[in-house]
Design an enzyme around this catalytic site. Structure first.
Site, mmCIF file in Angstrom:
data_model
loop_
_atom_site.group_PDB
_atom_site.id
_atom_site.type_symbol
_atom_site.label_atom_id
_atom_site.label_comp_id
_atom_site.label_asym_id
_atom_site.label_seq_id
_atom_site.Cartn_x
_atom_site.Cartn_y
_atom_site.Cartn_z
ATOM 1 C CD GLU A 1 64.570 31.046 36.348
ATOM 2 O OE1 GLU A 1 65.079 30.032 36.880
ATOM 3 O OE2 GLU A 1 65.100 31.636 35.387
ATOM 4 C CD GLU B 1 66.791 35.941 33.144
ATOM 5 O OE1 GLU B 1 67.362 34.848 32.995
ATOM 6 O OE2 GLU B 1 66.069 36.190 34.110
#
EC number: 3.2.1.8
Length: 317
Positions: free
Chosen positions: A155, A253
């Protein structure tokens, strides 16, 4: 993490609201069915708290082929104080995976979140470089040869495509990516090294375009990035990520608000349609233990029974 909303309108070929929506779990594990199409795994996440639940463990053993630690390999868990490492949780997961023949995806080495305050406080380039290298080397060395792939950086992009203003970027600039991947490659040359992010659902989205542009640039500069992990669920977006030149991509995820069967099938088919997409990781087993439990986003309900989305995926495979 990202939760997918009602995006898809395609209908399944069986009526999930009718008697046809029977529990077909016993026919084939979802991992075996997925691998029969040439893919590497259909996985999930966990840690000691969920792996120790008998019903949860039984499902993992029967239905999933890979495990990602939900929290136990993040920086705040492994190195809460500088130079003082704690591997209890990560050891438990890796040992469980070995005992049960599951692949392990290491998650995650460099992330702006769940980062100890002492790391965030570093302002000196030399110090942060040393800390970064030591953390990656120590964690990866412990599990060398036991982890299939690592999310090396996680991220790192903002929604507009700029690099996130983390301590790593503020102090080291873009070079922190090179430092992280080169260190990781030196520790375990055989592990697949990933850059992982979310909201890469559209090939035209600024964040997706930034990922593609930067990964192409970094690969051209010799930075050893093997894969891109994403919550992308449309084949067009996955194809854009695959075009960067990485050897593989993976859907990571994944959870879907309400566990809409057609959306889960669409995600699965998107991966099947892109050759470089090697696996899917659903972020949890049962809604009971999901970090978004109020959204009922997973394939098994709070009583550990397979939901219509599970049966829909099996039927589609």
């Amino acid at each position: 993490m990202v939760v997918l909303s009602k995006i898809f309108s395609c209908a399944l070929f069986l009526s999930l609201g009718s008697a046809a929506a029977i529990d077909i779990r016993q026919t084939s594990s979802i991992n075996n069915a997925f691998k029969s199409h040439g893919k590497k795994y259909f996985g999930t996440c966990g840690d000691q708290n969920t792996l120790s639940i008998p019903q949860n463990s039984a499902i993992i053993k029967a239905d999933f082929g890979a495990l990602t630690p939900e929290n136990s390999m993040k920086w705040d868990a492994t190195e809460p104080s500088r130079g003082k490492f704690n591997f209890a949780g990560a050891d438990h997961l890796v040992n469980y995976a070995k005992q049960n023949g599951k692949l392990v995806r290491g998650h995650t080495l460099v992330w702006y979140s769940q980062l100890p305050a002492w790391v965030k406080a570093i302002s000196d380039k030399q110090t942060l470089t040393s800390v970064l290298k030591n953390h990656i080397t120590t964690v990866m060395s412990r599990y060398k040869g036991q982890v299939y792939a690592w999310d090396v950086v996680n991220e790192i992009f903002e929604e507009n495509g700029s690099l996130r203003n983390s301590v790593f970027y503020r102090v080291l600039g873009e070079d922190f990516v090179r430092i992280a991947f080169e260190t990781a490659r030196a520790v375990d040359p055989h592990a697949k090294l990933y850059i992982n992010d979310y909201n890469l659902d559209s090939a035209n989205y600024g964040k997706t375009q930034a990922m593609v542009k930067h990964v192409k640039k970094w690969l051209a500069a010799g930075i050893p990035i093997d894969g891109i992990g994403s919550q992308s669920h449309l084949s067009q977006a996955l194809s854009a990520l695959a075009s960067t030149g990485v050897s593989e991509i993976a859907i990571t995820e994944l959870d879907i608000k309400g566990a809409n069967p057609s959306e889960y099938v669409a995600v699965t088919k998107a991966c099947l349609e892109v050759k470089k997409c090697i696996g899917i990781t659903v972020w949890g087993v049962s809604d009971k233990n999901s970090w978004r439990k109020d959204n009922s986003p997973l394939l098994f309900d709070r009583n550990y029974n397979p939901k219509p989305a599970y049966n829909a995926i099996i039927a589609a495979l």
